[in-house]
Design an enzyme around this catalytic site. Structure first.
Site, PDB file in Angstrom:
ATOM      1  N   ALA A 169      42.281  44.715  42.775  1.00 14.62           N
ATOM      2  CA  ALA A 169      41.467  44.509  43.977  1.00 14.62           C
ATOM      3  C   ALA A 169      41.085  43.055  44.197  1.00 14.62           C
ATOM      4  CB  ALA A 169      40.197  45.362  43.905  1.00 14.62           C
ATOM      5  N   ASP A 170      41.102  42.245  43.134  1.00 13.53           N
ATOM      6  CA  ASP A 170      40.674  40.849  43.259  1.00 13.53           C
ATOM      7  C   ASP A 170      41.555  39.955  42.396  1.00 13.53           C
ATOM      8  OD1 ASP A 170      39.211  38.624  44.002  1.00 13.53           O
ATOM      9  OD2 ASP A 170      37.580  38.987  42.587  1.00 13.53           O
ATOM     10  N   LEU A 171      42.815  39.890  42.745  1.00  5.44           N
ATOM     11  CA  LEU A 171      43.761  39.087  41.976  1.00  5.44           C
ATOM     12  C   LEU A 171      43.540  37.612  42.295  1.00  5.44           C
ATOM     13  CD1 LEU A 171      46.089  39.143  39.974  1.00  5.44           C
ATOM     14  CD2 LEU A 171      47.664  39.268  41.905  1.00  5.44           C
TER      15      LEU A 171
END
Length: 243
Positions: A169-171
């Protein structure tokens, strides 16, 4: 290796843990003061409000307390709307880490998670195995150590996750770790396993690219960054994705 999932009731909530990591986990495991009293706590900056490193019977672990970010943090802090045990942030993340481990992908070792109910809301914590002697991709960039060789390795590890349908979700550059044992992806809060599709895979990559640019990766210009670092990353990513 498959996670040996066990759930036990805890005061005001429940604990989910991997019995293979430790046969017994109680609420004390999620209290920094408990570890501090035993000389088993040290803190390390990072994340919202920092993280704690604790020496547990399951080995050295990272203890994370889930906190909201952005404007909603001022209103909700560490509270999340209750919609069922299996939908709590910690239960979902720990179970995804179990899938990642079973697939043989390089992620944090799942240990345990806990939630506590507060009426219509809940708060949660997560324990994962610490990846030893690791630095973030952001730290490598700040030290001038992001080169095309490292970019190739980053492209390869992301493709391995994407090929298995693991969506992060938050690369960003803070969630890619480099250690002597290889590269890892961390912080799978809100992540999930999806059917592999080009749209979300490319969106994931573009999120990482924006993170690198924001941190100054294009110091010599964006064109130079694309021609060297980003091209090397994408070429290896595409090659690994189609293996």
């Amino acid at each position: 290796m498959m996670m040996q999932e066990q759930v036990r009731e805890d005061a005001g909530g429940a604990i989910l843990f991997d019995a293979a990591a430790s046969p017994q986990v109680d609420g004390n495991w999620f209290a920094p003061a408990y570890w501090s009293e035993r000389g088993a706590l040290r803190t390390q900056a990072g994340g919202r409000g920092g993280i704690a490193i604790v020496d547990t019977p399951a080995g050295e672990c990272v203890l994370k307390h889930y906190r909201r970010g952005g404007m909603v943090a001022a209103l909700m802090g560490d509270r999340y709307l209750w919609s069922g045990r299996d939908r709590t942030r910690g239960f979902q993340e720990l179970r995804l880490l179990g899938v990642i481990a079973e697939l043989g992908l390089p992620g944090p070792r799942p240990v345990a998670t806990r939630y506590i109910r507060h009426g219509l809301f809940y708060s949660a914590d997560l324990l994962t195995g610490r990846i030893q002697d690791a630095s973030t991709l952001a730290e490598y960039l700040a030290q001038g150590r992001l080169d095309d060789t490292l970019a190739v390795a980053v492209g390869d590890v992301i493709a391995r996750f994407h090929r298995a349908g693991i969506w992060h979700a938050d690369l960003n550059a803070h969630n890619v770790l480099i250690a002597d044992t290889g590269l890892y992806l961390i912080d799978f809060d809100r992540g999930e396993r999806r059917t592999p599709e080009r749209a979300w895979q490319q969106a994931n990559l573009q999120r990482l690219r924006r993170s690198l640019l924001k941190l100054g990766a294009a110091g010599q210009g964006e064109a130079a960054f694309d021609a060297t670092i980003w091209t090397s990353l994408i070429e290896r990513y595409e090659r690994t994705l189609t293996l």
